[in-house]
Design a protein around this motif. Structure first.
Motif, PDB file in Angstrom:
ATOM      1  N   ASP A 107     -74.825  -6.445  63.954  1.00  0.00           N
ATOM      2  CA  ASP A 107     -73.601  -6.266  64.745  1.00  0.00           C
ATOM      3  C   ASP A 107     -72.585  -7.359  64.414  1.00  0.00           C
ATOM      4  OD1 ASP A 107     -74.812  -8.426  65.940  1.00  0.00           O
ATOM      5  OD2 ASP A 107     -74.572  -7.712  67.996  1.00  0.00           O
ATOM      6  N   GLY A 108     -72.803  -8.053  63.294  1.00  0.00           N
ATOM      7  CA  GLY A 108     -71.832  -9.039  62.845  1.00  0.00           C
ATOM      8  C   GLY A 108     -72.443 -10.391  62.562  1.00  0.00           C
ATOM      9  N   MET A 109     -71.915 -11.081  61.554  1.00  0.00           N
ATOM     10  CA  MET A 109     -72.386 -12.414  61.198  1.00  0.00           C
ATOM     11  C   MET A 109     -71.394 -13.071  60.268  1.00  0.00           C
ATOM     12  SD  MET A 109     -75.429 -11.485  58.558  1.00  0.00           S
ATOM     13  CE  MET A 109     -76.295 -10.745  59.930  1.00  0.00           C
ATOM     14  N   GLU A 110     -71.602 -14.360  60.035  1.00  0.00           N
ATOM     15  CA  GLU A 110     -70.709 -15.112  59.165  1.00  0.00           C
ATOM     16  C   GLU A 110     -71.202 -15.039  57.723  1.00  0.00           C
ATOM     17  OE1 GLU A 110     -68.953 -19.661  58.599  1.00  0.00           O
ATOM     18  OE2 GLU A 110     -70.455 -19.206  60.140  1.00  0.00           O
ATOM     19  N   TYR A 111     -70.319 -14.638  56.829  1.00  0.00           N
ATOM     20  CA  TYR A 111     -70.624 -14.605  55.393  1.00  0.00           C
ATOM     21  C   TYR A 111     -70.319 -15.999  54.849  1.00  0.00           C
ATOM     22  CZ  TYR A 111     -70.600 -12.710  50.595  1.00  0.00           C
ATOM     23  OH  TYR A 111     -70.855 -12.445  49.262  1.00  0.00           O
ATOM     24  N   ASN A 112     -71.188 -16.952  55.179  1.00  0.00           N
ATOM     25  CA  ASN A 112     -70.901 -18.360  54.931  1.00  0.00           C
ATOM     26  C   ASN A 112     -71.332 -18.806  53.533  1.00  0.00           C
ATOM     27  OD1 ASN A 112     -73.733 -18.715  55.090  1.00  0.00           O
ATOM     28  ND2 ASN A 112     -73.609 -19.068  57.299  1.00  0.00           N
ATOM     29  N   LYS A 113     -71.151 -20.093  53.255  1.00  0.00           N
ATOM     30  CA  LYS A 113     -71.450 -20.639  51.939  1.00  0.00           C
ATOM     31  C   LYS A 113     -72.924 -20.500  51.590  1.00  0.00           C
ATOM     32  CE  LYS A 113     -70.919 -24.814  49.115  1.00  0.00           C
ATOM     33  NZ  LYS A 113     -70.448 -26.221  49.089  1.00  0.00           N
ATOM     34  N   THR A 114     -73.812 -20.708  52.569  1.00  0.00           N
ATOM     35  CA  THR A 114     -75.249 -20.581  52.325  1.00  0.00           C
ATOM     36  C   THR A 114     -75.612 -19.183  51.858  1.00  0.00           C
ATOM     37  OG1 THR A 114     -75.740 -22.247  54.013  1.00  0.00           O
ATOM     38  CG2 THR A 114     -77.540 -20.802  53.360  1.00  0.00           C
ATOM     39  N   ILE A 115     -75.055 -18.160  52.523  1.00  0.00           N
ATOM     40  CA  ILE A 115     -75.318 -16.773  52.147  1.00  0.00           C
ATOM     41  C   ILE A 115     -74.755 -16.481  50.759  1.00  0.00           C
ATOM     42  CG2 ILE A 115     -74.956 -14.360  52.777  1.00  0.00           C
ATOM     43  CD1 ILE A 115     -76.745 -15.922  54.698  1.00  0.00           C
ATOM     44  N   ILE A 139     -62.701  -8.746  64.320  1.00  0.00           N
ATOM     45  CA  ILE A 139     -62.172  -8.456  63.005  1.00  0.00           C
ATOM     46  C   ILE A 139     -62.758  -9.374  61.943  1.00  0.00           C
ATOM     47  CG2 ILE A 139     -60.170  -9.952  63.340  1.00  0.00           C
ATOM     48  CD1 ILE A 139     -60.301  -6.611  61.370  1.00  0.00           C
ATOM     49  N   GLY A 140     -63.074 -10.629  62.330  1.00  0.00           N
ATOM     50  CA  GLY A 140     -63.657 -11.561  61.375  1.00  0.00           C
ATOM     51  C   GLY A 140     -65.031 -11.115  60.904  1.00  0.00           C
ATOM     52  N   ASP A 141     -65.876 -10.687  61.843  1.00  0.00           N
ATOM     53  CA  ASP A 141     -67.204 -10.188  61.486  1.00  0.00           C
ATOM     54  C   ASP A 141     -67.093  -8.933  60.634  1.00  0.00           C
ATOM     55  OD1 ASP A 141     -68.159 -12.228  62.957  1.00  0.00           O
ATOM     56  OD2 ASP A 141     -69.089 -11.033  64.528  1.00  0.00           O
ATOM     57  N   TYR A 142     -66.183  -8.047  61.010  1.00  0.00           N
ATOM     58  CA  TYR A 142     -65.970  -6.797  60.274  1.00  0.00           C
ATOM     59  C   TYR A 142     -65.653  -7.084  58.812  1.00  0.00           C
ATOM     60  CZ  TYR A 142     -63.544  -2.467  58.899  1.00  0.00           C
ATOM     61  OH  TYR A 142     -63.139  -1.345  58.241  1.00  0.00           O
ATOM     62  N   GLU A 143     -64.683  -7.962  58.579  1.00  0.00           N
ATOM     63  CA  GLU A 143     -64.238  -8.246  57.217  1.00  0.00           C
ATOM     64  C   GLU A 143     -65.325  -8.938  56.401  1.00  0.00           C
ATOM     65  OE1 GLU A 143     -61.673  -7.147  55.773  1.00  0.00           O
ATOM     66  OE2 GLU A 143     -60.674  -6.272  57.522  1.00  0.00           O
ATOM     67  N   GLN A 144     -66.100  -9.838  57.025  1.00  0.00           N
ATOM     68  CA  GLN A 144     -67.099 -10.583  56.268  1.00  0.00           C
ATOM     69  C   GLN A 144     -68.290  -9.715  55.880  1.00  0.00           C
ATOM     70  OE1 GLN A 144     -67.754 -14.825  57.300  1.00  0.00           O
ATOM     71  NE2 GLN A 144     -66.456 -14.408  59.067  1.00  0.00           N
ATOM     72  N   VAL A 145     -68.746  -8.871  56.787  1.00  0.00           N
ATOM     73  CA  VAL A 145     -69.854  -7.982  56.462  1.00  0.00           C
ATOM     74  C   VAL A 145     -69.419  -6.949  55.423  1.00  0.00           C
ATOM     75  CG1 VAL A 145     -71.445  -6.264  57.394  1.00  0.00           C
ATOM     76  CG2 VAL A 145     -70.971  -8.336  58.687  1.00  0.00           C
ATOM     77  N   LYS A 146     -68.186  -6.486  55.513  1.00  0.00           N
ATOM     78  CA  LYS A 146     -67.651  -5.552  54.524  1.00  0.00           C
ATOM     79  C   LYS A 146     -67.569  -6.211  53.155  1.00  0.00           C
ATOM     80  CE  LYS A 146     -63.612  -2.653  53.576  1.00  0.00           C
ATOM     81  NZ  LYS A 146     -62.284  -2.206  54.095  1.00  0.00           N
ATOM     82  N   LEU A 147     -67.095  -7.459  53.109  1.00  0.00           N
ATOM     83  CA  LEU A 147     -66.974  -8.185  51.843  1.00  0.00           C
ATOM     84  C   LEU A 147     -68.340  -8.380  51.192  1.00  0.00           C
ATOM     85  CD1 LEU A 147     -65.173  -9.764  49.859  1.00  0.00           C
ATOM     86  CD2 LEU A 147     -65.532 -11.795  51.295  1.00  0.00           C
ATOM     87  N   MET A 148     -69.353  -8.641  52.004  1.00  0.00           N
ATOM     88  CA  MET A 148     -70.705  -8.825  51.487  1.00  0.00           C
ATOM     89  C   MET A 148     -71.164  -7.595  50.698  1.00  0.00           C
ATOM     90  SD  MET A 148     -74.189  -9.624  53.634  1.00  0.00           S
ATOM     91  CE  MET A 148     -73.335 -10.836  54.639  1.00  0.00           C
ATOM     92  N   ALA A 149     -70.892  -6.413  51.233  1.00  0.00           N
ATOM     93  CA  ALA A 149     -71.277  -5.183  50.554  1.00  0.00           C
ATOM     94  C   ALA A 149     -70.434  -4.948  49.306  1.00  0.00           C
ATOM     95  CB  ALA A 149     -71.148  -4.005  51.511  1.00  0.00           C
TER      96      ALA A 149
END
Length: 273
Positions: A161-169, A197-207
């Motif tokens: 349901d959302g997470m940070e696409y951080n440097k570690t990931i 919106i932040g979670d949305y964009e980061q999880v989308k970017l990951m994919a």
């Protein structure tokens, strides 16, 4: 039409179904038939694959969100055939296998899928979200099975349901995927309404950065349609062949199979007292 075959089925990625020779379709009861869930379609639509499913079980996934997540997983499992290999890691601030003694990847046989679906009922939501440990373990499992299981496509499916696409990931993706040819696709399933919106964009970017696909699922009514959207992405290698819009034939399909359950699975879990 192939005249030497008794009957033939056709299905496309939107669920349009045709069969030859034609027969009258029964509407005596609610019909939930979806040709995209049949093995003859999934077997022809995508090559064999190794799949690691990562499902978040933090406190924010409690209630309806977890119900949607479980339904997403069930629909994904229904698209698999014995040519595929799969396993599930559940994670919050730590990660572990959904079935404790089912380590690595297991063949997607009817018996194994039956046990996995039963185990989905036991997921408990608590704690915080930390994807890093689960993601690292998923990469290591896929790497260790690279030439011994499906020996074809490899996929990570993230349900959250959302997470940070951080440097570690990002460093994990760089080490295990980008530097190795970006061969593992990542599919992200965002669960729930009113996602920041932040979670949305980061999880989308990951994919997107890992040759996958992103979708958001607000209600349980749309889980099947959204879950099946990964199949056209997995079909892209077929479409990149020299033949324009190639026709793909599946193996012989037995139209009617009696439901069965065996204990012939790939693990031997002892009952806890």
């Amino acid at each position: 039409i192939e005249p030497s075959i008794g009957w033939q089925y056709f299905c496309n990625s939107t669920g349009l179904f045709r069969h030859y020779p034609p027969t009258e379709w029964s509407f005596s009861h609610t019909n939930t038939f979806d040709c995209r869930m049949r093995h003859w379609f999934t077997g022809a639509a995508a090559s064999s694959k190794d799949i690691m499913i990562l499902v978040e079980r933090s406190g924010s996934m409690n209630g309806t969100r977890m119900a949607i997540a479980v339904d997403v997983i069930r629909n994904i499992l229904d698209t698999l055939t014995p040519n595929d290999f799969v396993n599930i890691l559940q994670f919050n601030d730590v990660s572990d296998f959904l079935i404790e003694c089912a380590q690595g990847l297991v063949q997607a046989t009817p018996s194994n899928l039956f046990d996995i679906k039963l185990a989905l009922n036991d997921i408990e939501t608590k704690g915080q979200t930390d994807l890093a440990e689960a993601l690292k373990e998923a990469f290591e499992i896929l790497d260790s099975h690279k030439n011994i299981s499906a020996n074809c496509n490899q996929v990570i499916m993230l349900i959250t349901d959302g997470m940070e696409y951080n440097k570690t990931i990002q460093e994990l993706f760089e080490k295990f995927n980008w530097k190795r040819g970006n061969n593992i696709r990542v599919f992200s399933f965002m669960i729930g309404e009113q996602i920041p919106i932040g979670d949305y964009e980061q999880v989308k970017l990951m994919a997107c950065e890992n040759r996958g696909y992103y979708t958001q699922i607000d209600t349980i009514k749309e889980t099947r349609e959204q879950s099946l959207k990964y199949i056209p992405i997995m079909s892209r290698p077929l479409m990149h062949s020299k033949v324009s819009n190639p026709i793909v034939w599946s193996t012989v399909y037995v139209d009617i199979i009696e439901p069965f359950r065996t204990t012939n699975n790939d693990w031997d879990c002892k009952q806890k007292e």
